[in-house]
Enzyme design. Structure first.
Site, PDB file in Angstrom:
ATOM      1  N   SER A  40      11.314  -4.462   2.853  1.00 22.33           N
ATOM      2  CA  SER A  40      11.322  -4.677   1.401  1.00 22.33           C
ATOM      3  C   SER A  40      12.757  -4.552   0.887  1.00 22.33           C
ATOM      4  O   SER A  40      13.628  -3.976   1.554  1.00 22.33           O
ATOM      5  CB  SER A  40      10.440  -3.642   0.697  1.00 22.33           C
ATOM      6  N   LYS A  86       9.971  10.880  -0.501  1.00 25.34           N
ATOM      7  CA  LYS A  86       8.634  11.207  -1.031  1.00 25.34           C
ATOM      8  C   LYS A  86       7.518  10.501  -0.252  1.00 25.34           C
ATOM      9  O   LYS A  86       6.368  10.902  -0.324  1.00 25.34           O
ATOM     10  CB  LYS A  86       8.549  10.890  -2.526  1.00 25.34           C
ATOM     11  N   ASP A  87       7.859   9.449   0.518  1.00 26.28           N
ATOM     12  CA  ASP A  87       6.854   8.742   1.319  1.00 26.28           C
ATOM     13  C   ASP A  87       6.632   9.372   2.690  1.00 26.28           C
ATOM     14  O   ASP A  87       5.748   8.951   3.433  1.00 26.28           O
ATOM     15  CB  ASP A  87       7.291   7.279   1.564  1.00 26.28           C
ATOM     16  N   SER A 111      -0.517   5.849  -7.561  1.00 25.76           N
ATOM     17  CA  SER A 111      -0.302   7.255  -7.234  1.00 25.76           C
ATOM     18  C   SER A 111      -1.335   8.148  -7.911  1.00 25.76           C
ATOM     19  O   SER A 111      -1.489   8.102  -9.137  1.00 25.76           O
ATOM     20  CB  SER A 111       1.114   7.652  -7.685  1.00 25.76           C
ATOM     21  N   ARG A 168      -1.050  11.299  -8.262  1.00 26.42           N
ATOM     22  CA  ARG A 168      -0.276  12.246  -9.083  1.00 26.42           C
ATOM     23  C   ARG A 168       0.019  11.666 -10.464  1.00 26.42           C
ATOM     24  O   ARG A 168      -0.188  12.315 -11.494  1.00 26.42           O
ATOM     25  CB  ARG A 168       1.047  12.579  -8.354  1.00 26.42           C
ATOM     26  N   ARG A 169       0.489  10.412 -10.487  1.00 16.40           N
ATOM     27  CA  ARG A 169       0.795   9.788 -11.781  1.00 16.40           C
ATOM     28  C   ARG A 169      -0.484   9.553 -12.593  1.00 16.40           C
ATOM     29  O   ARG A 169      -0.504   9.749 -13.799  1.00 16.40           O
ATOM     30  CB  ARG A 169       1.533   8.458 -11.558  1.00 16.40           C
ATOM     31  N   ARG A 196      -0.564  -1.662  -6.151  1.00  8.49           N
ATOM     32  CA  ARG A 196       0.026  -1.483  -4.826  1.00  8.49           C
ATOM     33  C   ARG A 196       1.112  -2.511  -4.587  1.00  8.49           C
ATOM     34  O   ARG A 196       1.266  -3.447  -5.328  1.00  8.49           O
ATOM     35  CB  ARG A 196      -1.083  -1.671  -3.779  1.00  8.49           C
ATOM     36  N   ARG A 248       5.053  -5.103  -7.493  1.00  6.41           N
ATOM     37  CA  ARG A 248       4.399  -4.337  -8.569  1.00  6.41           C
ATOM     38  C   ARG A 248       4.913  -4.767  -9.942  1.00  6.41           C
ATOM     39  O   ARG A 248       4.147  -4.882 -10.890  1.00  6.41           O
ATOM     40  CB  ARG A 248       4.610  -2.830  -8.358  1.00  6.41           C
ATOM     41  N   CYS A 296      -4.030  16.369   3.155  1.00  5.37           N
ATOM     42  CA  CYS A 296      -4.874  15.578   2.237  1.00  5.37           C
ATOM     43  C   CYS A 296      -4.009  15.101   1.079  1.00  5.37           C
ATOM     44  O   CYS A 296      -3.122  15.819   0.635  1.00  5.37           O
ATOM     45  CB  CYS A 296      -6.016  16.457   1.725  1.00  5.37           C
TER      46      CYS A 296
END
Length: 308
Positions: A13, A81-82, A125, A127-128, A145, A151, A236
């Site tokens: 990417s 973060k990934d 996400s 979290r978001r 995604r 996106r 998880c």
């Protein structure tokens, strides 16, 4: 032996390639020979399922891990973060580059009236999603995604009001539009805005080269955030945010950590200011505090809901 060429593995990417070229330039400046090897990941190929349904933490890193273990590449560059908190056997963290912007931003379509009424926001996400629903319980959150370019395109082609992105990713490839707002109330993903370089633990030549790129302050702060994440989630995916910052004047670390229910209705948070000498266990102790304040039960619920 002749000095070897360091082969840099990356996803193909635009953002991943930008990150790989950044590391390549830094290594070249130090006199090392390098080449970039682009590899497609399963996360880029399977775009019709939400990430948490795929059941793999680290779907974007797995292909590169395999390439490294097979000896096809020497290092891999990731958005930190990934990267799963537990690295595969044999692979080690070799450098954390100086952190960029940690904020999440809302990219919108020029009209923010929906914030006071009903709106539809896109994000892949958990979290978001949870933090957005916590603040805007009347809104709908839809799954989004793909890499940042796709996106952005999906947002423009949709009837959504906006989508949430990491500011750092858009800034790195000059995709940040004028119609955005900083979500300074949203706690970022652990290690958001940081780039991680991994290598094989037995490759001393490459580890030595990469040690020159390590930014100690970023390494410490991301260690705290990822330790917090690892202690809470145990493999998880869950709506977890964490941000550690270093205050140079006071020689202290400020830490904010949060765990949400999937619908955003429940929120358990922790705030700490500690002396820099206490950084090694700060993430662990902060996570323990969350678990003792209802987090253990909430994590069970999240795991059960994601299995359905």
């Amino acid at each position: 032996m002749a000095e070897k060429k360091i082969r840099i593995g990356t996803r193909d990417s635009e953002l991943a390639l930008w990150q790989a070229h950044t590391v390549q330039n830094k290594l070249n400046d130090l006199g090392y020979k390098t080449e970039i090897v682009a590899v497609k990941s399963q996360g880029d190929i399977i775009l019709d399922k939400p990430l948490y349904e795929l059941g793999i933490t680290g779907i974007f890193t797995k292909t590169l891990d395999i390439a490294m273990i097979n000896g096809d590449v020497d290092i891999a560059v990731h958005s930190m973060k990934d990267v799963p908190t537990a690295l595969p056997t044999g692979i080690v963290q070799a450098a954390v580059l100086e952190r960029a912007n940690t904020l999440d931003i809302l990219v919108h379509k020029g009209n923010l009236h929906f914030l006071e009424t009903n709106g539809t926001i896109a994000t892949g996400s958990l979290r978001r999603q949870a933090q957005w629903l916590n603040k805007y319980p009347n809104h709908t959150v839809v799954d989004l995604r793909g890499n940042v370019n796709s996106r952005m395109r999906k947002l423009q082609e949709s009837d959504w009001n906006g989508a949430v992105f990491a500011a750092a990713g858009l800034e790195r490839i000059n995709l940040k539009p004028t119609d955005y707002i900083d979500l300074d109330w949203m706690i970022p993903a652990p290690a958001q805005g940081a780039m991680l370089v991994v290598a094989m633990g037995n490759d001393n030549f490459t580890l030595d080269a990469l040690s020159n790129l390590n930014h100690v302050e970023t390494q410490i702060c991301t260690h705290i955030e990822r330790q917090f994440l690892r202690t809470l989630e145990g493999g998880c995916t869950a709506p977890i945010g964490a941000l550690a910052t270093y205050n140079e004047d006071e020689d202290t670390i400020h830490f904010d950590g949060v765990l949400f229910s999937l619908d955003g209705k429940e929120k358990i948070e922790v705030h700490k200011i500690v002396d820099i000498s206490e950084w090694k266990k700060l993430g662990f102790y902060s996570a323990q505090e969350i678990l003792e304040n209802g987090g253990t039960e909430l994590m069970k619920q999240i795991k059960n809901n994601l299995k359905k």
